[in-house]
Scaffold this motif. Structure first.
Motif, PDB file in Angstrom:
ATOM      1  N   THR A 100       9.653   1.942   9.655  1.00 26.76           N
ATOM      2  CA  THR A 100       8.420   2.109  10.417  1.00 26.76           C
ATOM      3  C   THR A 100       7.217   2.451   9.532  1.00 26.76           C
ATOM      4  OG1 THR A 100       8.728   4.489  10.813  1.00 26.76           O
ATOM      5  CG2 THR A 100       9.777   2.957  12.362  1.00 26.76           C
ATOM      6  N   SER A 101       7.445   2.640   8.231  1.00 25.04           N
ATOM      7  CA  SER A 101       6.358   3.022   7.344  1.00 25.04           C
ATOM      8  C   SER A 101       5.360   1.886   7.186  1.00 25.04           C
ATOM      9  CB  SER A 101       6.910   3.415   5.969  1.00 25.04           C
ATOM     10  OG  SER A 101       5.861   3.686   5.067  1.00 25.04           O
ATOM     11  N   LEU A 102       4.086   2.219   7.274  1.00 28.19           N
ATOM     12  CA  LEU A 102       3.029   1.213   7.183  1.00 28.19           C
ATOM     13  C   LEU A 102       2.223   1.328   5.903  1.00 28.19           C
ATOM     14  CD1 LEU A 102       1.688   1.269  10.855  1.00 28.19           C
ATOM     15  CD2 LEU A 102       3.429  -0.227   9.855  1.00 28.19           C
ATOM     16  N   GLY A 103       2.568   2.297   5.032  1.00 25.51           N
ATOM     17  CA  GLY A 103       1.758   2.500   3.841  1.00 25.51           C
ATOM     18  C   GLY A 103       0.458   3.197   4.186  1.00 25.51           C
ATOM     19  N   ASN A 104      -0.450   3.208   3.223  1.00 25.01           N
ATOM     20  CA  ASN A 104      -1.724   3.896   3.432  1.00 25.01           C
ATOM     21  C   ASN A 104      -2.926   2.972   3.282  1.00 25.01           C
ATOM     22  OD1 ASN A 104      -1.746   3.456   0.682  1.00 25.01           O
ATOM     23  ND2 ASN A 104      -1.507   5.602   0.123  1.00 25.01           N
TER      24      ASN A 104
ATOM     25  N   ALA B  18       0.818  -1.225   0.000  1.00 29.69           N
ATOM     26  CA  ALA B  18       0.000   0.000   0.000  1.00 29.69           C
ATOM     27  C   ALA B  18       0.848   1.270   0.000  1.00 29.69           C
ATOM     28  CB  ALA B  18      -0.967  -0.008   1.181  1.00 29.69           C
ATOM     29  N   GLY B  19       1.919   1.258  -0.780  1.00 34.58           N
ATOM     30  CA  GLY B  19       2.717   2.458  -0.946  1.00 34.58           C
ATOM     31  C   GLY B  19       3.650   2.797   0.198  1.00 34.58           C
ATOM     32  N   ARG B  20       4.005   1.816   1.012  1.00 32.42           N
ATOM     33  CA  ARG B  20       4.888   2.123   2.138  1.00 32.42           C
ATOM     34  C   ARG B  20       6.253   2.595   1.640  1.00 32.42           C
ATOM     35  NH1 ARG B  20       8.689  -1.889   3.695  1.00 32.42           N
ATOM     36  NH2 ARG B  20       8.521  -3.827   2.504  1.00 32.42           N
ATOM     37  N   ASP B  21       6.932   3.382   2.448  1.00 30.65           N
ATOM     38  CA  ASP B  21       8.279   3.868   2.147  1.00 30.65           C
ATOM     39  C   ASP B  21       9.276   2.819   2.622  1.00 30.65           C
ATOM     40  OD1 ASP B  21      10.690   5.130   1.898  1.00 30.65           O
ATOM     41  OD2 ASP B  21      10.187   6.842   3.171  1.00 30.65           O
ATOM     42  N   ARG B  22       9.889   2.112   1.701  1.00 34.12           N
ATOM     43  CA  ARG B  22      10.779   1.016   2.090  1.00 34.12           C
ATOM     44  C   ARG B  22      12.095   1.508   2.668  1.00 34.12           C
ATOM     45  NH1 ARG B  22       9.709  -2.560  -3.187  1.00 34.12           N
ATOM     46  NH2 ARG B  22       7.435  -2.354  -3.134  1.00 34.12           N
ATOM     47  N   ALA B  23      12.368   2.806   2.535  1.00 35.50           N
ATOM     48  CA  ALA B  23      13.552   3.375   3.185  1.00 35.50           C
ATOM     49  C   ALA B  23      13.290   3.679   4.656  1.00 35.50           C
ATOM     50  CB  ALA B  23      13.982   4.650   2.467  1.00 35.50           C
ATOM     51  N   ASP B  24      12.040   3.566   5.075  1.00 31.53           N
ATOM     52  CA  ASP B  24      11.641   3.840   6.450  1.00 31.53           C
ATOM     53  C   ASP B  24      11.043   2.567   7.039  1.00 31.53           C
ATOM     54  OD1 ASP B  24      10.538   4.640   8.841  1.00 31.53           O
ATOM     55  OD2 ASP B  24       9.231   6.186   7.985  1.00 31.53           O
TER      56      ASP B  24
ATOM     57  N   PRO C 213       1.767   3.451  23.279  1.00 34.98           N
ATOM     58  CA  PRO C 213       1.837   3.362  21.821  1.00 34.98           C
ATOM     59  C   PRO C 213       1.026   2.223  21.233  1.00 34.98           C
ATOM     60  CG  PRO C 213       3.809   2.433  22.785  1.00 34.98           C
ATOM     61  CD  PRO C 213       3.009   3.000  23.930  1.00 34.98           C
ATOM     62  N   GLY C 214       0.586   1.288  22.079  1.00 36.23           N
ATOM     63  CA  GLY C 214      -0.080   0.109  21.552  1.00 36.23           C
ATOM     64  C   GLY C 214       0.928  -0.883  21.020  1.00 36.23           C
ATOM     65  N   PRO C 215       0.475  -1.961  20.388  1.00 38.69           N
ATOM     66  CA  PRO C 215       1.405  -2.983  19.884  1.00 38.69           C
ATOM     67  C   PRO C 215       2.278  -2.435  18.761  1.00 38.69           C
ATOM     68  CG  PRO C 215      -0.821  -3.400  19.108  1.00 38.69           C
ATOM     69  CD  PRO C 215      -0.932  -2.307  20.112  1.00 38.69           C
ATOM     70  N   ARG C 216       3.453  -3.021  18.620  1.00 43.70           N
ATOM     71  CA  ARG C 216       4.339  -2.671  17.512  1.00 43.70           C
ATOM     72  C   ARG C 216       3.783  -3.288  16.231  1.00 43.70           C
ATOM     73  NH1 ARG C 216      10.230  -5.274  16.399  1.00 43.70           N
ATOM     74  NH2 ARG C 216      11.001  -3.776  14.836  1.00 43.70           N
ATOM     75  N   VAL C 217       3.766  -2.513  15.154  1.00 38.57           N
ATOM     76  CA  VAL C 217       3.231  -2.986  13.870  1.00 38.57           C
ATOM     77  C   VAL C 217       4.312  -2.834  12.808  1.00 38.57           C
ATOM     78  CG1 VAL C 217       1.429  -2.733  12.135  1.00 38.57           C
ATOM     79  CG2 VAL C 217       0.889  -2.330  14.549  1.00 38.57           C
ATOM     80  N   ILE C 218       4.553  -3.904  12.045  1.00 35.32           N
ATOM     81  CA  ILE C 218       5.574  -3.923  11.004  1.00 35.32           C
ATOM     82  C   ILE C 218       4.909  -4.322   9.689  1.00 35.32           C
ATOM     83  CG2 ILE C 218       7.717  -5.008  10.212  1.00 35.32           C
ATOM     84  CD1 ILE C 218       8.279  -5.675  13.182  1.00 35.32           C
ATOM     85  N   ASN C 219       5.186  -3.584   8.621  1.00 42.93           N
ATOM     86  CA  ASN C 219       4.656  -3.907   7.295  1.00 42.93           C
ATOM     87  C   ASN C 219       5.810  -4.372   6.409  1.00 42.93           C
ATOM     88  OD1 ASN C 219       3.531  -4.006   4.729  1.00 42.93           O
ATOM     89  ND2 ASN C 219       2.377  -2.112   4.949  1.00 42.93           N
ATOM     90  N   ARG C 220       5.703  -5.591   5.891  1.00 38.92           N
ATOM     91  CA  ARG C 220       6.700  -6.122   4.976  1.00 38.92           C
ATOM     92  C   ARG C 220       6.058  -6.593   3.670  1.00 38.92           C
ATOM     93  NH1 ARG C 220       9.237  -3.348   7.407  1.00 38.92           N
ATOM     94  NH2 ARG C 220      11.166  -3.656   8.551  1.00 38.92           N
ATOM     95  N   GLY C 221       5.003  -5.910   3.254  1.00 39.59           N
ATOM     96  CA  GLY C 221       4.427  -6.172   1.946  1.00 39.59           C
ATOM     97  C   GLY C 221       5.300  -5.593   0.851  1.00 39.59           C
ATOM     98  N   ILE C 222       5.346  -6.257  -0.294  1.00 42.44           N
ATOM     99  CA  ILE C 222       6.056  -5.754  -1.471  1.00 42.44           C
ATOM    100  C   ILE C 222       5.168  -5.969  -2.692  1.00 42.44           C
ATOM    101  CG2 ILE C 222       8.046  -6.042  -3.003  1.00 42.44           C
ATOM    102  CD1 ILE C 222       9.742  -6.771  -0.634  1.00 42.44           C
ATOM    103  N   ASN C 223       4.924  -4.884  -3.416  1.00 39.12           N
ATOM    104  CA  ASN C 223       3.999  -4.979  -4.537  1.00 39.12           C
ATOM    105  C   ASN C 223       4.515  -5.934  -5.606  1.00 39.12           C
ATOM    106  OD1 ASN C 223       5.925  -2.611  -4.921  1.00 39.12           O
ATOM    107  ND2 ASN C 223       5.104  -2.789  -6.987  1.00 39.12           N
TER     108      ASN C 223
END
Length: 215
Positions: free
Chosen positions: A27-31, A19-25, A49-59
Motif C-alpha cells: 500500500t506504500s505510495l512513496g513521497n 519516490a522512495g516507496r516501501d516495497r515490502a508494503d 476512502p476515495g479511489p484505490r491507488v497503487i504505486n509500482r514505480g521502481i527506481n
C-alpha cells in the motif's frame, strides 16, 4: 476523464514514480506525485476512502524493465486507470554508462505495453512525458537524445488513445520563475515542489470532475 471512487489507479515507472516507496508494503505510495494525487483524491471523497491507488514505480528502470513485470504489476491488479511515467533513464544511461536505448525500439516497447493494457483491461491510459531541467554540467547535451524520445512517447500515447500530462512543458515553464534546482535538485528527480506540480497537472488533466453538459 473523471475519476470515480470505485476506480483503481495504478502508477508505474521509474524513480520519479517510486519516490522512495516501501516495497515490502503493497500500500506504500512513496513521497512523490503519486502520494500527492492520492491525498488530493481522498480529500475530495468525504466519508469514504476515495479511489484505490497503487504505486509500482521502481527506481532506475528503463522501458524494457517494465515489460517483464507488466502482467504481474499492471494487468494482475485489474486497474481502471493506468499511468506510465518512463523515459529519462533510457536517456540518462546513454550519458553515464554508454547504454543505448534506440528511440525506435523504446517507442515500440511503450506502444506494446499501452496496447496490451487497453486490449486486456479496457483501462483508461495516461502517459506522463519525461522531462529534464538541466542543473548539472553536461545535462544540456541530453536533449539530443531526450527530445526525440519524448516525441516517441507522444506518438505511442496518441496511437493508443492515452491522455498525456506534459511534464516536459510544465516543469521548464515553472523554472522560468525560480531556480531549476528548486524543482529538481539534480535536474531529474523532483523536489517536493516539483512532485506537487506534477500531481496538480495530473489532477487537472485526468482527475478533474466531469464537465457540465453543454447548454
Amino acid at each position: 476523464m473523471h475519476i470515480k471512487d470505485d476506480d483503481t489507479l495504478l502508477f508505474i515507472g521509474d524513480s520519479i514514480t517510486d519516490a522512495g516507496r516501501d516495497r515490502a508494503d503493497a500500500t506504500s505510495l512513496g513521497n512523490g506525485y503519486v502520494h500527492e494525487i492520492a491525498r488530493s483524491l481522498r480529500g475530495r471523497a468525504p466519508g469514504g476512502p476515495g479511489p484505490r491507488v497503487i504505486n509500482r514505480g521502481i527506481n532506475g528502470q528503463r522501458v524494457y524493465d517494465l515489460e517483464p513485470r507488466w502482467a504481474t504489476d499492471v494487468i494482475g491488479h485489474r486497474p481502471t486507470v493506468v499511468t506510465v511515467k518512463i523515459g529519462i533513464n533510457d536517456t540518462w544511461r546513454r550519458y553515464d554508462g554508454g547504454l543505448l536505448s534506440p528511440v525506435a525500439e523504446f517507442g515500440a516497447c511503450l506502444d506494446r505495453l499501452l496496447a496490451r493494457t487497453a486490449h486486456e483491461l479496457s483501462a483508461r491510459l495516461v502517459v506522463i512525458t519525461p522531462f529534464l531541467l538541466p542543473v548539472l554540467p553536461g545535462q544540456e547535451d541530453w536533449f539530443e537524445d531526450l527530445a526525440p524520445r519524448t516525441e516517441a512517447v507522444l506518438r505511442a500515447a496518441a496511437d493508443n488513445g492515452a491522455q498525456v500530462v506534459r511534464a516536459d512543458l510544465l516543469l521548464p515553464r515553472a523554472a522560468q520563475d525560480r531556480p531549476a534546482a528548486e524543482l529538481a535538485g539534480d535536474g531529474v528527480h523532483p523536489t517536493p515542489l516539483g512532485h506537487r506540480l506534477i500531481a496538480d497537472a495530473w489532477l487537472a488533466a485526468v482527475g478533474s470532475p466531469a464537465p457540465d453538459p453543454v447548454r
